[in-house]
Motif scaffolding. Structure first.
Motif, PDB file in Angstrom:
ATOM      1  N   ASP B  38       0.846  -1.154  -0.085  1.00 55.23           N
ATOM      2  CA  ASP B  38      -0.076   0.019   0.013  1.00 55.23           C
ATOM      3  C   ASP B  38       0.852   1.166  -0.023  1.00 55.23           C
ATOM      4  OD1 ASP B  38       0.712   0.606   2.599  1.00 55.23           O
ATOM      5  OD2 ASP B  38      -1.115  -0.558   3.332  1.00 55.23           O
ATOM      6  N   HIS B  64       0.325   0.937   8.596  1.00 53.90           N
ATOM      7  CA  HIS B  64      -0.048   0.796   6.961  1.00 53.90           C
ATOM      8  C   HIS B  64      -0.775   2.055   6.646  1.00 53.90           C
ATOM      9  CE1 HIS B  64      -4.287   0.961   8.725  1.00 53.90           C
ATOM     10  NE2 HIS B  64      -4.004   0.257   9.825  1.00 53.90           N
ATOM     11  N   GLN B  65      -1.238   2.128   5.589  1.00 56.90           N
ATOM     12  CA  GLN B  65      -1.576   3.281   4.669  1.00 56.90           C
ATOM     13  C   GLN B  65      -2.859   3.968   5.528  1.00 56.90           C
ATOM     14  OE1 GLN B  65      -2.932   2.410   0.684  1.00 56.90           O
ATOM     15  NE2 GLN B  65      -4.260   4.264   0.710  1.00 56.90           N
ATOM     16  N   ARG B 400      -4.426  -3.237   9.931  1.00 58.40           N
ATOM     17  CA  ARG B 400      -5.312  -4.005   8.907  1.00 58.40           C
ATOM     18  C   ARG B 400      -4.521  -4.370   7.692  1.00 58.40           C
ATOM     19  NH1 ARG B 400     -11.057  -3.869   9.168  1.00 58.40           N
ATOM     20  NH2 ARG B 400     -11.140  -5.233   7.323  1.00 58.40           N
ATOM     21  N   MET B 401      -4.888  -5.307   7.014  1.00 57.65           N
ATOM     22  CA  MET B 401      -3.864  -5.671   5.561  1.00 57.65           C
ATOM     23  C   MET B 401      -5.131  -6.042   4.615  1.00 57.65           C
ATOM     24  SD  MET B 401      -2.149  -9.019   6.594  1.00 57.65           S
ATOM     25  CE  MET B 401      -2.821 -10.529   6.750  1.00 57.65           C
ATOM     26  N   MET B 402      -6.437  -6.121   4.984  1.00 59.85           N
ATOM     27  CA  MET B 402      -7.364  -6.624   3.952  1.00 59.85           C
ATOM     28  C   MET B 402      -8.348  -5.529   3.994  1.00 59.85           C
ATOM     29  SD  MET B 402      -9.704  -9.812   3.631  1.00 59.85           S
ATOM     30  CE  MET B 402      -8.387 -10.797   3.743  1.00 59.85           C
ATOM     31  N   SER B 403      -9.011  -5.131   2.892  1.00 60.98           N
ATOM     32  CA  SER B 403      -9.830  -4.058   2.863  1.00 60.98           C
ATOM     33  C   SER B 403     -11.178  -4.677   3.538  1.00 60.98           C
ATOM     34  CB  SER B 403     -10.370  -3.573   1.594  1.00 60.98           C
ATOM     35  OG  SER B 403     -10.985  -4.606   0.710  1.00 60.98           O
ATOM     36  N   ARG B 404     -12.140  -3.938   4.143  1.00 60.42           N
ATOM     37  CA  ARG B 404     -13.437  -4.305   4.670  1.00 60.42           C
ATOM     38  C   ARG B 404     -14.117  -5.161   3.652  1.00 60.42           C
ATOM     39  NH1 ARG B 404     -12.071  -0.269   7.934  1.00 60.42           N
ATOM     40  NH2 ARG B 404     -12.501  -0.347  10.239  1.00 60.42           N
ATOM     41  N   HIS B 405     -14.110  -4.232   2.432  1.00 63.01           N
ATOM     42  CA  HIS B 405     -15.031  -4.875   1.290  1.00 63.01           C
ATOM     43  C   HIS B 405     -14.523  -6.313   1.015  1.00 63.01           C
ATOM     44  CE1 HIS B 405     -16.267  -4.135  -3.042  1.00 63.01           C
ATOM     45  NE2 HIS B 405     -17.261  -4.076  -2.144  1.00 63.01           N
ATOM     46  N   GLU B 406     -13.133  -6.474   1.001  1.00 59.16           N
ATOM     47  CA  GLU B 406     -12.732  -7.953   0.598  1.00 59.16           C
ATOM     48  C   GLU B 406     -13.259  -8.757   1.818  1.00 59.16           C
ATOM     49  OE1 GLU B 406     -11.291  -8.905  -1.958  1.00 59.16           O
ATOM     50  OE2 GLU B 406     -10.639 -11.018  -1.100  1.00 59.16           O
ATOM     51  N   ARG B 409     -16.636 -10.013   1.449  1.00 63.86           N
ATOM     52  CA  ARG B 409     -16.699 -11.125   0.481  1.00 63.86           C
ATOM     53  C   ARG B 409     -16.316 -12.329   0.902  1.00 63.86           C
ATOM     54  NH1 ARG B 409     -15.158  -7.332  -3.943  1.00 63.86           N
ATOM     55  NH2 ARG B 409     -13.052  -7.859  -3.255  1.00 63.86           N
TER      56      ARG B 409
END
Lengths: 145, 473
Positions: B38, B64-65, B400-406, B409
């Protein structure tokens, strides 16, 4: 019509926060779709009653600030009055002297525990914000969730 | 841009372009992989370009970003040449963690756990758009923002001992609520004593491992299986509004040209605008201290009701994760007062610092690092080494390392609840979707983050805890 413009908005990958693009045929329409994208992170607006009319007026020294202030209005009304938005009406963006002025009406309902929001948006950010008004209308926004 | 490996846990980006100082990233080769994916490194270099920055722009092991500053960012600024930036603190001002110890053991709560968690869920309002149980006037809210946790204790929520065991003793004296906007106060009035949503949580935990029994003992933690309570929340809408208000005010005052990222907007520390932000931010910090103080009091009430007693439920400590403040640090051999920004980082002061309460002064302050939902959390001790390496700072969580969106899913809230139950962890939440978004797999490995902190010496591993009951907003 391009593929993009058929959709009101779409979410893109972002590690920590939520990033979306909103589309439309006019600046007013993309701003409204940006509101709907933001709201979709918090509740299903189709399920909210259209009982309360809330006039909204925001200003910005540029379009970016105008958009941030407009989207912040959802969060302000949620926190201060438990207002949940259903839709936006009577939307108008004008330039007055050296600022932009947006007038609109929010329709929605006050949450007295009859609604169950599913997520939170803490703040609207300028991070990676894009506003396109030339060849097409599109905005990109990252919100802090 | 060249990322230079200095040692196993230290990477550096040398000064180039407009950077005033180098950037240092404290990480392991494993954690570095997700950092590289990121914009963390780019954002840390932008911070290194800001006026008056001292020594280095640091990124903690859970970095993280973010927006403007990276999360896990630590930067110090000269008081005359330097700046203060709302984006360097973040929107959730004084998002932080409070840890209470109990004298109960795992076997004591086992049979009553469901009732305990259900009662906490009823007593502590959580979720989106949820008002609190307190009905405050605007005048009282201003008093809360002036006095912080002191206001809460004066009004019967908790004890003086809690204040002693809170960063800043629960009150930043620099707060001036008269600088808060009407909108900030409107958002704060219904929200004192609410947990919020997103990554905020309240956990009943048990001690899983004690690495340093001596220091753990000083913190009041003595046995494996001992029950603790962790509260993770912040300044709610009031703090978010302060950040938004001052980002805008600074933009209108100073303009945005020349900024690589609009969220890096800032004001000279000594300017009127800089001072107004600092005083407003301090007011939001105090709101968050009072918020956690009130919630801790309600948790004790629940224990009294369900377990028959809340005796021995002393506060271990309460730490800020998002804050700017004035501290004295060694800058190139000289002690100097600087404006420290910690955005997603924890103060980690070692033995002897006068800012930490006497009871902990010989061992260093407790540093509380929450893990992700259903994973371990840690208590560390601050070190002298941290004062040399990171302006007395270390990590603040898993990152975090994974988006909430992902995450949505891939995971289902109901399934996560069941998986946790199989591990002996009970979960209560206001939202299945929120549970899926906070899945442990969406976060970095907190064990690895803490390992880096410990090995580097910027935060010494003392105790590992695991949840037995989780309440998620």
């Amino acid at each position: 019509m391009s593929q993009d413009q058929k959709k009101k908005y779409q979410f893109l990958e972002h590690t920590a926060d939520a990033k979306f693009q909103a589309f439309g045929h006019s600046l007013e329409e993309v701003f409204i779709n940006a509101v709907y994208a933001t709201v979709s992170l918090m509740w299903d607006r189709e399920k909210i009653g259209r009982k309360i009319q809330q006039p909204v007026r925001v200003e910005g020294r540029d379009l970016e600030q105008l958009l941030v202030n407009f989207l912040e209005e959802i969060l302000y009304l949620l926190d201060s009055r438990m207002f949940l938005l259903h839709s936006v009406e009577k939307m108008k963006i004008q330039r007055e002297a050296d600022i932009f002025v947006l007038d609109a009406q929010f329709l929605g309902d006050i949450n007295e525990k009859q609604y169950r929001p599913h997520g939170d948006v803490k703040a609207i950010t300028y991070n990676e914000m894009e506003i396109h008004t030339n060849d097409r209308f599109m905005v990109q926004v990252v919100v802090d969730v | 841009m060249e990322l230079k490996r200095i040692n196993a846990y230290t990477y550096q980006i040398l000064k180039h372009g407009n950077m005033n100082v180098p950037t240092v990233i404290y990480t392991s080769s494993k954690l570095l992989e997700s950092i590289k994916r990121d914009r963390t490194l780019e954002q840390a270099q932008n911070v290194a370009c800001l006026p008056g920055i001292q020594k280095m722009a640091y990124v903690m092991p859970d970095g993280h970003q973010g927006y403007g500053f990276p999360i896990g960012g630590v930067a110090a600024f000269d008081l005359d040449e330097g700046i203060i930036s709302p984006g360097g603190v973040g929107y959730d001002i004084n998002c932080g963690v409070r840890l209470l110890k109990t004298d109960f053991m795992e076997k004591d709560v086992e049979a009553k756990r469901t009732g305990l968690l259900a009662q906490i869920f009823r007593s502590v309002p959580a979720g989106v758009g949820k008002g609190g149980k307190l009905r405050l006037s605007r005048r009282v809210l201003e008093e809360v923002c002036l006095k912080g946790a002191e206001w809460a204790v004066e009004n019967g929520y908790g004890t003086r001992m809690d204040l002693e065991r809170t960063e800043e003793y629960g009150r930043m004296k620099s707060a001036d609520p008269s600088y808060l906007s009407k909108r900030a106060i409107d958002r704060g009035v219904p929200q004192l004593g609410t947990l919020g949503a997103g990554n905020h949580f309240l956990e009943i935990q048990k001690v899983d491992e004690i690495y340093d029994p001596e220091i753990a003992g000083v913190f009041g933690i003595h046995s494996l299986g001992q029950i603790l309570v962790m509260i993770h929340c912040g300044s709610r809408g009031l703090g978010h509004q302060v950040a938004s208000d001052y980002i805008q005010a600074m933009e209108n005052r100073f303009g945005t040209s020349g900024l690589p990222d609009r969220e890096l907007i800032n004001a000279p520390i000594r300017s009127e605008m800089g001072q107004q932000y600092y005083k407003s931010m301090s007011a939001a910090v105090n709101f968050a201290f009072a918020n956690r103080q009130v919630i801790a009091h309600w948790v004790r009430d629940v224990f009294k009701k369900i377990m028959g007693s809340s005796e021995g439920m002393d506060q271990v400590y309460d730490v800020c994760h998002n804050v700017a403040k004035f501290e004295k640090h060694d800058i190139n051999g000289e002690e100097k007062e600087v404006c420290i920004h910690r955005k997603g980082a924890t103060r980690s002061f070692g033995p002897g610092r006068k800012e930490i309460p006497e009871v902990y002064r010989s061992v260093g302050q407790p540093v509380i690092i929450p893990g992700s939902m259903g994973t371990a959390s840690y208590v560390l001790a601050g070190t002298r080494q941290a004062e040399q390496l990171s302006f007395g700072s270390t990590a603040h969580g898993a990152g975090r390392m994974m988006s909430r969106h992902e995450a949505r899913r891939r995971f289902r809230g109901e399934q996560i609840k069941q998986d946790l139950a199989e591990k002996g962890i009970e979960l209560q939440s206001t939202s299945w979707r929120g549970v899926a978004e906070e899945a442990a797999q969406a976060y970095k490995d907190v064990d690895e983050v803490v390992k880096v902190s410990h090995e580097l010496g910027i935060g010494k591993r003392v105790v590992r805890v695991v949840p037995v009951g989780v309440m998620k907003g």
